[in-house]
Design a protein around this motif. Structure first.
Motif, PDB file in Angstrom:
ATOM      1  N   TYR A  36      52.094  20.995   7.797  1.00  0.00           N
ATOM      2  CA  TYR A  36      51.434  22.299   7.834  1.00  0.00           C
ATOM      3  C   TYR A  36      49.938  22.108   7.636  1.00  0.00           C
ATOM      4  O   TYR A  36      49.507  21.195   6.938  1.00  0.00           O
ATOM      5  N   ALA A  37      49.166  23.005   8.217  1.00  0.00           N
ATOM      6  CA  ALA A  37      47.710  22.936   8.098  1.00  0.00           C
ATOM      7  C   ALA A  37      47.255  23.181   6.659  1.00  0.00           C
ATOM      8  O   ALA A  37      46.214  22.694   6.241  1.00  0.00           O
ATOM      9  N   SER A  38      48.055  23.954   5.913  1.00  0.00           N
ATOM     10  CA  SER A  38      47.695  24.274   4.532  1.00  0.00           C
ATOM     11  C   SER A  38      48.950  24.669   3.766  1.00  0.00           C
ATOM     12  O   SER A  38      50.004  24.923   4.351  1.00  0.00           O
ATOM     13  N   LYS A  39      48.820  24.728   2.472  1.00  0.00           N
ATOM     14  CA  LYS A  39      49.934  25.171   1.631  1.00  0.00           C
ATOM     15  C   LYS A  39      50.257  26.632   1.930  1.00  0.00           C
ATOM     16  O   LYS A  39      51.413  27.041   1.896  1.00  0.00           O
ATOM     17  N   GLY A  40      49.232  27.418   2.250  1.00  0.00           N
ATOM     18  CA  GLY A  40      49.455  28.815   2.629  1.00  0.00           C
ATOM     19  C   GLY A  40      50.313  28.921   3.876  1.00  0.00           C
ATOM     20  O   GLY A  40      51.206  29.766   3.959  1.00  0.00           O
ATOM     21  N   GLU A  41      50.069  28.041   4.860  1.00  0.00           N
ATOM     22  CA  GLU A  41      50.891  28.016   6.074  1.00  0.00           C
ATOM     23  C   GLU A  41      52.328  27.628   5.741  1.00  0.00           C
ATOM     24  O   GLU A  41      53.275  28.155   6.324  1.00  0.00           O
ATOM     25  N   MET A  42      52.499  26.695   4.813  1.00  0.00           N
ATOM     26  CA  MET A  42      53.840  26.301   4.399  1.00  0.00           C
ATOM     27  C   MET A  42      54.572  27.486   3.758  1.00  0.00           C
ATOM     28  O   MET A  42      55.745  27.735   4.042  1.00  0.00           O
ATOM     29  N   LEU A  43      53.866  28.237   2.919  1.00  0.00           N
ATOM     30  CA  LEU A  43      54.477  29.412   2.304  1.00  0.00           C
ATOM     31  C   LEU A  43      54.868  30.433   3.357  1.00  0.00           C
ATOM     32  O   LEU A  43      55.966  31.013   3.297  1.00  0.00           O
ATOM     33  N   LEU A  44      53.996  30.668   4.326  1.00  0.00           N
ATOM     34  CA  LEU A  44      54.315  31.621   5.401  1.00  0.00           C
ATOM     35  C   LEU A  44      55.548  31.171   6.181  1.00  0.00           C
ATOM     36  O   LEU A  44      56.407  32.000   6.523  1.00  0.00           O
ATOM     37  N   ALA A  45      55.668  29.880   6.439  1.00  0.00           N
ATOM     38  CA  ALA A  45      56.845  29.366   7.141  1.00  0.00           C
ATOM     39  C   ALA A  45      58.108  29.595   6.322  1.00  0.00           C
ATOM     40  O   ALA A  45      59.149  29.982   6.863  1.00  0.00           O
ATOM     41  N   GLN A  46      58.026  29.385   5.008  1.00  0.00           N
ATOM     42  CA  GLN A  46      59.178  29.613   4.141  1.00  0.00           C
ATOM     43  C   GLN A  46      59.567  31.089   4.112  1.00  0.00           C
ATOM     44  O   GLN A  46      60.752  31.429   4.130  1.00  0.00           O
ATOM     45  N   LEU A  47      58.574  31.956   4.085  1.00  0.00           N
ATOM     46  CA  LEU A  47      58.858  33.392   4.102  1.00  0.00           C
ATOM     47  C   LEU A  47      59.575  33.783   5.390  1.00  0.00           C
ATOM     48  O   LEU A  47      60.555  34.538   5.363  1.00  0.00           O
ATOM     49  N   ARG A  48      59.085  33.280   6.513  1.00  0.00           N
ATOM     50  CA  ARG A  48      59.729  33.583   7.802  1.00  0.00           C
ATOM     51  C   ARG A  48      61.155  33.038   7.830  1.00  0.00           C
ATOM     52  O   ARG A  48      62.088  33.740   8.216  1.00  0.00           O
ATOM     53  N   GLU A  49      61.311  31.782   7.418  1.00  0.00           N
ATOM     54  CA  GLU A  49      62.627  31.140   7.457  1.00  0.00           C
ATOM     55  C   GLU A  49      63.645  31.884   6.600  1.00  0.00           C
ATOM     56  O   GLU A  49      64.801  32.022   6.980  1.00  0.00           O
ATOM     57  N   GLN A  50      63.200  32.350   5.441  1.00  0.00           N
ATOM     58  CA  GLN A  50      64.107  33.021   4.516  1.00  0.00           C
ATOM     59  C   GLN A  50      64.101  34.546   4.684  1.00  0.00           C
ATOM     60  O   GLN A  50      64.729  35.258   3.915  1.00  0.00           O
ATOM     61  N   LYS A  51      63.356  35.012   5.700  1.00  0.00           N
ATOM     62  CA  LYS A  51      63.283  36.447   6.025  1.00  0.00           C
ATOM     63  C   LYS A  51      62.877  37.288   4.810  1.00  0.00           C
ATOM     64  O   LYS A  51      63.498  38.287   4.482  1.00  0.00           O
ATOM     65  N   LEU A  52      61.803  36.851   4.154  1.00  0.00           N
ATOM     66  CA  LEU A  52      61.290  37.540   2.972  1.00  0.00           C
ATOM     67  C   LEU A  52      60.010  38.279   3.310  1.00  0.00           C
ATOM     68  O   LEU A  52      59.193  37.808   4.095  1.00  0.00           O
ATOM     69  N   ASP A  53      59.835  39.427   2.707  1.00  0.00           N
ATOM     70  CA  ASP A  53      58.621  40.222   2.857  1.00  0.00           C
ATOM     71  C   ASP A  53      57.629  39.773   1.785  1.00  0.00           C
ATOM     72  O   ASP A  53      57.949  39.816   0.593  1.00  0.00           O
ATOM     73  N   PRO A  54      56.427  39.333   2.181  1.00  0.00           N
ATOM     74  CA  PRO A  54      55.449  38.889   1.181  1.00  0.00           C
ATOM     75  C   PRO A  54      55.140  39.948   0.121  1.00  0.00           C
ATOM     76  O   PRO A  54      54.831  39.608  -1.017  1.00  0.00           O
ATOM     77  N   ARG A  55      55.261  41.214   0.485  1.00  0.00           N
ATOM     78  CA  ARG A  55      54.977  42.283  -0.489  1.00  0.00           C
ATOM     79  C   ARG A  55      56.015  42.349  -1.594  1.00  0.00           C
ATOM     80  O   ARG A  55      55.768  42.939  -2.642  1.00  0.00           O
ATOM     81  N   ASP A  56      57.174  41.736  -1.362  1.00  0.00           N
ATOM     82  CA  ASP A  56      58.260  41.753  -2.341  1.00  0.00           C
ATOM     83  C   ASP A  56      58.483  40.388  -2.979  1.00  0.00           C
ATOM     84  O   ASP A  56      59.510  40.160  -3.599  1.00  0.00           O
ATOM     85  N   THR A  57      57.535  39.473  -2.791  1.00  0.00           N
ATOM     86  CA  THR A  57      57.723  38.097  -3.236  1.00  0.00           C
ATOM     87  C   THR A  57      56.541  37.671  -4.105  1.00  0.00           C
ATOM     88  O   THR A  57      55.403  38.005  -3.822  1.00  0.00           O
ATOM     89  N   ILE A  58      56.837  36.947  -5.160  1.00  0.00           N
ATOM     90  CA  ILE A  58      55.810  36.438  -6.076  1.00  0.00           C
ATOM     91  C   ILE A  58      55.840  34.918  -6.035  1.00  0.00           C
ATOM     92  O   ILE A  58      56.908  34.300  -6.046  1.00  0.00           O
ATOM     93  N   TYR A  59      54.666  34.320  -5.984  1.00  0.00           N
ATOM     94  CA  TYR A  59      54.550  32.855  -6.012  1.00  0.00           C
ATOM     95  C   TYR A  59      54.061  32.441  -7.390  1.00  0.00           C
ATOM     96  O   TYR A  59      53.047  32.937  -7.874  1.00  0.00           O
ATOM     97  N   ILE A  60      54.775  31.521  -8.015  1.00  0.00           N
ATOM     98  CA  ILE A  60      54.404  31.008  -9.332  1.00  0.00           C
ATOM     99  C   ILE A  60      53.889  29.589  -9.136  1.00  0.00           C
ATOM    100  O   ILE A  60      54.562  28.752  -8.535  1.00  0.00           O
TER     101      ILE A  60
END
Length: 64
Positions: free
Chosen positions: A19-43
């Motif tokens: 991935y180009a960045s850790k942010g891109e990796m997070l976006l890929a995980q959100l898409r893969e797991q069908k999660l809405d970023p507004r309902d998800t918290i990153y620790i």
């Protein structure tokens, strides 16, 4: 009330996608797991984690 989500982060093994960045990796995980970023918290425990959360549109909680 919505159920909380847990995003499982993949290991970074030799066969893992690059991935180009850790942010891109997070976006890929959100898409893969069908999660809405507004309902998800990153620790995370670094400034890089906080930056990645912002790039992915996630709320962030600092640990440590």
């Amino acid at each position: 009330m919505k159920q909380p989500y847990i995003v499982l982060m993949p290991n970074t093994t030799a066969d893992a996608p690059v991935y180009a960045s850790k942010g891109e990796m997070l976006l890929a995980q959100l898409r893969e797991q069908k999660l809405d970023p507004r309902d998800t918290i990153y620790i995370g425990d670094t400034g890089h984690d906080e930056t990645a959360a912002a790039q992915a549109g996630l709320a962030f909680i600092a640990a440590g």
